[in-house]
Design a protein around this motif. Structure first.
Motif, mmCIF file in Angstrom:
data_model
loop_
_atom_site.group_PDB
_atom_site.id
_atom_site.type_symbol
_atom_site.label_atom_id
_atom_site.label_comp_id
_atom_site.label_asym_id
_atom_site.label_seq_id
_atom_site.Cartn_x
_atom_site.Cartn_y
_atom_site.Cartn_z
ATOM 1 N N THR A 1 1.233 -0.867 -0.006
ATOM 2 C CA THR A 1 -0.025 0.555 -0.364
ATOM 3 C C THR A 1 0.577 1.276 0.036
ATOM 4 O O THR A 1 0.516 1.996 -0.960
ATOM 5 C CB THR A 1 -0.762 -0.422 1.539
ATOM 6 O OG1 THR A 1 -1.745 -1.140 1.454
ATOM 7 C CG2 THR A 1 -2.188 1.218 1.597
ATOM 8 N N HIS B 1 -2.357 11.134 3.669
ATOM 9 C CA HIS B 1 -4.338 10.619 3.298
ATOM 10 C C HIS B 1 -4.067 8.867 3.077
ATOM 11 O O HIS B 1 -5.612 8.786 2.748
ATOM 12 C CB HIS B 1 -4.257 10.906 1.428
ATOM 13 C CG HIS B 1 -4.176 12.375 1.213
ATOM 14 N ND1 HIS B 1 -4.996 12.536 1.050
ATOM 15 C CD2 HIS B 1 -3.306 13.427 1.178
ATOM 16 C CE1 HIS B 1 -5.070 14.105 0.655
ATOM 17 N NE2 HIS B 1 -3.636 14.489 0.571
ATOM 18 N N ILE B 2 -2.953 8.567 3.370
ATOM 19 C CA ILE B 2 -3.167 6.571 2.906
ATOM 20 C C ILE B 2 -2.515 6.445 4.901
ATOM 21 O O ILE B 2 -3.371 5.683 4.916
ATOM 22 C CB ILE B 2 -2.021 6.326 1.834
ATOM 23 C CG1 ILE B 2 -2.318 7.356 1.090
ATOM 24 C CG2 ILE B 2 -2.147 5.109 1.748
ATOM 25 C CD1 ILE B 2 -3.559 7.108 0.168
ATOM 26 N N PRO C 1 -4.903 7.697 7.306
ATOM 27 C CA PRO C 1 -6.357 7.368 7.911
ATOM 28 C C PRO C 1 -6.129 5.379 7.739
ATOM 29 O O PRO C 1 -7.068 5.361 8.672
ATOM 30 C CB PRO C 1 -7.046 7.614 5.792
ATOM 31 C CG PRO C 1 -5.825 8.662 6.106
ATOM 32 C CD PRO C 1 -4.582 9.016 6.372
ATOM 33 N N ILE C 2 -4.960 5.090 7.569
ATOM 34 C CA ILE C 2 -5.295 3.410 7.775
ATOM 35 C C ILE C 2 -5.574 3.777 8.752
ATOM 36 O O ILE C 2 -5.653 2.203 9.599
ATOM 37 C CB ILE C 2 -3.873 2.998 6.822
ATOM 38 C CG1 ILE C 2 -4.565 3.333 5.277
ATOM 39 C CG2 ILE C 2 -4.261 1.556 7.230
ATOM 40 C CD1 ILE C 2 -3.673 2.257 4.280
ATOM 41 N N SER D 1 -13.061 4.995 7.953
ATOM 42 C CA SER D 1 -13.123 4.003 7.244
ATOM 43 C C SER D 1 -13.903 3.104 7.192
ATOM 44 O O SER D 1 -13.842 2.482 7.467
ATOM 45 C CB SER D 1 -12.246 4.535 5.949
ATOM 46 O OG SER D 1 -12.898 3.697 4.487
ATOM 47 N N ARG D 2 -15.129 3.091 6.455
ATOM 48 C CA ARG D 2 -15.748 1.543 6.164
ATOM 49 C C ARG D 2 -14.923 0.861 5.120
ATOM 50 O O ARG D 2 -15.271 -0.942 5.831
ATOM 51 C CB ARG D 2 -17.952 2.100 5.363
ATOM 52 C CG ARG D 2 -18.414 2.547 6.791
ATOM 53 C CD ARG D 2 -20.114 3.165 6.273
ATOM 54 N NE ARG D 2 -19.777 3.650 5.445
ATOM 55 C CZ ARG D 2 -20.481 3.188 3.978
ATOM 56 N NH1 ARG D 2 -20.672 2.100 3.707
ATOM 57 N NH2 ARG D 2 -19.583 4.173 2.565
ATOM 58 N N GLY D 3 -14.104 1.475 4.797
ATOM 59 C CA GLY D 3 -13.074 0.065 4.183
ATOM 60 C C GLY D 3 -12.455 -0.667 4.875
ATOM 61 O O GLY D 3 -12.200 -2.225 4.322
ATOM 62 N N LEU D 4 -12.251 -0.558 5.931
ATOM 63 C CA LEU D 4 -11.241 -0.982 7.410
ATOM 64 C C LEU D 4 -12.306 -1.789 8.049
ATOM 65 O O LEU D 4 -11.439 -2.508 8.206
ATOM 66 C CB LEU D 4 -10.098 0.412 8.223
ATOM 67 C CG LEU D 4 -9.471 0.744 7.104
ATOM 68 C CD1 LEU D 4 -9.017 1.740 8.035
ATOM 69 C CD2 LEU D 4 -8.450 0.320 6.184
ATOM 70 N N ARG E 1 -14.912 -2.772 8.066
ATOM 71 C CA ARG E 1 -16.039 -3.893 6.908
ATOM 72 C C ARG E 1 -17.421 -3.757 7.465
ATOM 73 O O ARG E 1 -17.742 -4.609 7.771
ATOM 74 C CB ARG E 1 -15.045 -5.091 6.552
ATOM 75 C CG ARG E 1 -13.977 -4.315 6.572
ATOM 76 C CD ARG E 1 -13.385 -6.046 5.975
ATOM 77 N NE ARG E 1 -12.013 -5.922 5.449
ATOM 78 C CZ ARG E 1 -11.541 -7.162 5.390
ATOM 79 N NH1 ARG E 1 -12.205 -8.214 4.486
ATOM 80 N NH2 ARG E 1 -10.328 -6.710 4.199
ATOM 81 N N ARG E 2 -18.546 -2.783 8.128
ATOM 82 C CA ARG E 2 -19.003 -2.151 8.329
ATOM 83 C C ARG E 2 -19.877 -2.226 7.415
ATOM 84 O O ARG E 2 -20.375 -1.621 6.403
ATOM 85 C CB ARG E 2 -19.735 -0.805 9.443
ATOM 86 C CG ARG E 2 -18.924 -0.897 10.566
ATOM 87 C CD ARG E 2 -18.946 -0.213 11.390
ATOM 88 N NE ARG E 2 -18.315 0.310 12.144
ATOM 89 C CZ ARG E 2 -17.931 0.254 13.477
ATOM 90 N NH1 ARG E 2 -19.174 -0.029 13.987
ATOM 91 N NH2 ARG E 2 -17.002 0.613 13.936
#
Lengths: 492, 244
Positions: free
Chosen positions: A390, A407-408, A411-412, A486-489, A491-492
């Protein structure tokens, strides 16, 4: 009179009437000679000094009730503490008066007033050694009638007074094998060396706090009630209503246990009377149940949690980012924060006193330091666990290191960072309760006061709100995470 | 005269005491699809990592249009790796548009371009609102490809782009990639271990072994005129061994 004279007269009268009110007069506070009365008198004096503009003339230990009442009538004493039983029996000569209202009505006729009672009844307490009473299964005065073989040790005047031993005998139908005359000072020794089985003490006797004694229940209320009340000159009360209002602070707030403990601090621990009273008033035990003070303690605690947290975040996250990029120094930085964490909180608070004084500053500094490690670790681990692919994608897309970070990477890592902040916040709630030891306020005030006075409900009145606060923070941060991460992390 | 765009001259790279690339010399022609093929560990990915600036060379030179450069610079190139390298915290669309967004391209322009690329990649637009964890392998690779193309790079570097996919998806994507490459007319560098795939997608194949270039040509050249026994065996193994 002409106009000029009228004006002059008006000015004169204004000055005459205003001056006594503008220039605060000295209030005279007095007491009887024994420890409890002295302590309560000192308490009245300190309350007046701390809460009003008035100076106090102390005449502590002046004399017995007769002298104090005469002093009041002559306008030379303004306030002292006496007992309902004593006032009814000895002053008003109306032993049938029991309620405070009835005593108040009578005492008003003398130009005096009394407050409601302070919270304890300092009546006679017939006491036995705890294990002796347990062995014989004696819990109340009534039980004594089953054990005629006991030896009693009483003051000689208790043996003679109508409201003393004769009263006791009559009400409970008691007969002892032997009744010895024992002076007050030797009673406990005599009990401990088993020369006597029971003795009369006072309900707030300091020895009850320190020796393993059981006070027998007076179910039939044989003994008169001696509730402590503040006695004041009506004249003084009317002139300075703020004084009387402030003195009400201790009404209903001093339990028998508290008073016993205060007496013990002076008589057994040999502490200074002024300091004992000062500490008692400072721990805000007096105001513990009143709404405005609880509200301020809550505000203090909230500030003690969030302000250091903000600093820990602003210091910790950059430090952790630095540790991530400069791995060699990073080890020392993280190690340093870990070491700070191992210092016991109360010790750190004390180390900071010479540097930062007492009150909020050392508390804030300590809380900032304690908040660092969880936040730094959360940030560092969050960054470390990012897949290197990543990071490389970001680089090959042309993102500069700063852009990559903003940005990366952050947030992660946000989930781990928020987790660290949450841990810090919840730790702060607990550590902040210790801040009360150095005068920083918060819910810890109630816990510290409760510990000093061995008052468990008081301890809980601080501990439970702190616990609830921690739980609220837990759910609050979970909610924050759902907003920020983020929901991407997740996974909701 | 064939226009040479990229030249790798005597590239040597070691990791510790292992020399991965030994005096490698490759010439890449512009506007064509070139495949770099070889066994695992032959150094293929290292070439890309050097070209994209993720690794530095020990010795040698890289020339682009005759000028020496340390490596390719974004946005001059697009880079897609086997597992996509998508940012997990961003949606497909956000992944595609991120670099442009940072550079300040306005929202409308970005969306327009994303739509174009989505069409090109046969990606339904609302799929792009999903996060990587919600996408299939094939979908992720398409998003990664779209992302790499957003800023209109001259060169496209694809490192085993179909390596992690199921055979059927792989087959479909191979078709699509061929069409995309034909449409875009960019210089494409493709790493694959699959000779058949290399042959299908590319105009020229470079066969690498132990950090050295063994042969350059088409599959036909490798079959008919292998330069070394290794080339011969490699070719046989892939054609006859029923791979892919």
């Amino acid at each position: 009179m002409n106009l000029l004279t009228q004006i002059r007269l008006f000015l004169l009268l204004t000055i005459v009437f205003l001056t006594p009110n503008l220039v605060a007069k000295n209030i005279v506070v007095s007491s009887k000679p024994f420890t409890e009365s002295r302590l309560l008198g000192e308490m009245l004096a300190q309350i007046i000094e701390d809460s009003t503009n008035h100076q106090v003339d102390r005449k502590i230990g002046l004399g017995q009730m007769a002298m104090l009442i005469e002093g009041m009538k002559a306008g030379e004493v303004d306030f002292y503490v006496d007992y309902t039983g004593t006032l009814a029996h000895a002053l008003l000569k109306k032993p049938e008066l029991k309620s405070i209202d009835s005593i108040k009505k009578e005492i008003n006729l003398l130009g005096l007033d009394i407050s409601n009672h302070l919270g304890f009844n300092n009546t006679y307490a017939i006491a036995m050694l705890e294990d002796n009473a347990a062995k014989l299964n004696i819990h109340s005065l009534q039980d004594l009638s089953k054990h005629p073989g006991l030896i009693a040790g009483f003051n000689t005047d208790f043996i003679k007074r109508n409201d003393g031993f004769p009263n006791l005998q009559k009400v409970y139908d008691l007969n002892f094998n032997e009744v010895k005359g024992v002076t007050h000072g030797l009673k406990v020794q005599a009990l401990m060396s088993k020369k006597i089985d029971l003795a009369e003490l006072y309900a707030t006797d300091s020895k009850l706090a320190k020796y393993p004694l059981r006070v027998l229940k007076d179910e039939k209320n044989a003994f008169a009630e001696y509730y402590a009340v503040i006695v004041g000159r009506q004249d003084t009360i009317e002139r300075y209503p703020d004084v009387w209002k402030n003195l009400q602070k201790i009404v209903g707030k001093i339990s028998r246990k508290m008073m016993t403990n205060l007496n013990a601090q002076v008589e057994i621990d040999k502490k200074n009377e002024k300091e004992v009273v000062q500490q008692f008033l400072n721990t805000k035990a007096i105001a513990s149940a009143s709404y405005p003070d609880w509200f301020f303690r809550m505000l203090e605690h909230i500030l003690l949690v969030f302000i250091p947290l903000l600093f820990s975040i602003c210091i910790g996250i950059p430090l952790a980012i630095g540790a991530f990029y400069y791995k060699k120094i990073g080890k020392f930085i993280l190690g340093g924060a870990a070491i700070v964490q191992t210092i016991p909180s109360i010790a750190l608070l004390c180390f900071l006193i010479p540097l930062a004084g007492i009150g909020s500053p050392p508390a804030y500094i300590a809380l900032i330091l304690y908040g660092l490690l969880p936040i730094m670790q959360g940030t560092f681990v969050g960054l470390q666990s990012i897949d290197i692919k990543t990071l490389e994608s970001a680089k090959t897309l042309g993102l500069s290191p700063t852009q990559n970070l903003i940005h990366i990477m952050l947030p992660i890592a946000s989930r781990s960072i928020i987790s660290g902040i949450k841990t810090s916040a919840i730790i702060n709630v607990g550590t902040a309760t210790l801040a009360a030891f150095i005068g920083a306020g918060g819910f810890g005030e109630f816990i510290v006061a409760g510990l000093n006075l061995y008052d468990i409900p008081l301890i809980l009145s601080g501990a439970i709100p702190a616990a609830i606060f921690a739980v609220i923070l837990h759910f609050g941060f979970d909610w924050l995470e759902s907003l920020v991460v983020s929901r991407g992390l997740t996974r909701r | 005269m064939i226009e040479i765009m990229i030249e790798l001259i005597n590239i040597t790279k070691s990791f510790g005491d292992q020399t991965v690339l030994k005096q490698l010399n490759i010439q890449i022609e512009p506007h064509k699809t070139t495949a770099i093929i070889g066994a695992s560990g032959s150094g293929k990915s290292t070439i890309f990592r050097i070209l994209t600036g993720l690794e530095t060379i020990d010795h040698g030179k890289i020339l682009i249009d005759g000028a020496e450069v340390p490596h390719f610079k974004p946005p001059g190139f697009g880079y897609v790796i086997q597992d996509g390298g998508l940012f997990p915290h961003l949606t497909g669309q956000e992944n595609i548009e991120l670099a442009a967004k940072i550079q300040g391209l306005p929202l409308q322009d970005r969306e327009k371009k994303t739509h174009e690329l989505a069409n090109l990649m046969s990606l339904p637009f609302d799929l792009l609102k999903k996060f990587p964890y919600q996408l299939s392998g094939g979908q992720k690779q398409r998003v990664a490809l779209a992302r790499s193309l957003f800023l209109d790079p001259h060169i496209l570097l694809l490192d085993e782009p179909l390596g992690a996919l199921d055979p059927i998806i792989r087959y479909d994507l191979q078709q699509e990639l061929k069409e995309i490459f034909a449409t875009l007319k960019k210089t494409v560098l493709l790493i694959t271990h699959d000779l058949k795939e290399a042959s299908y997608l590319s105009d020229v194949i470079h066969l690498i072994h132990q950090g050295k270039l063994l042969q350059t040509g088409t599959l036909k050249d490798f079959c008919e005129t292998p330069y070394s026994p290794y080339v011969e065996n490699f070719t046989k193994a892939y054609i006859l061994g029923g791979q892919s």
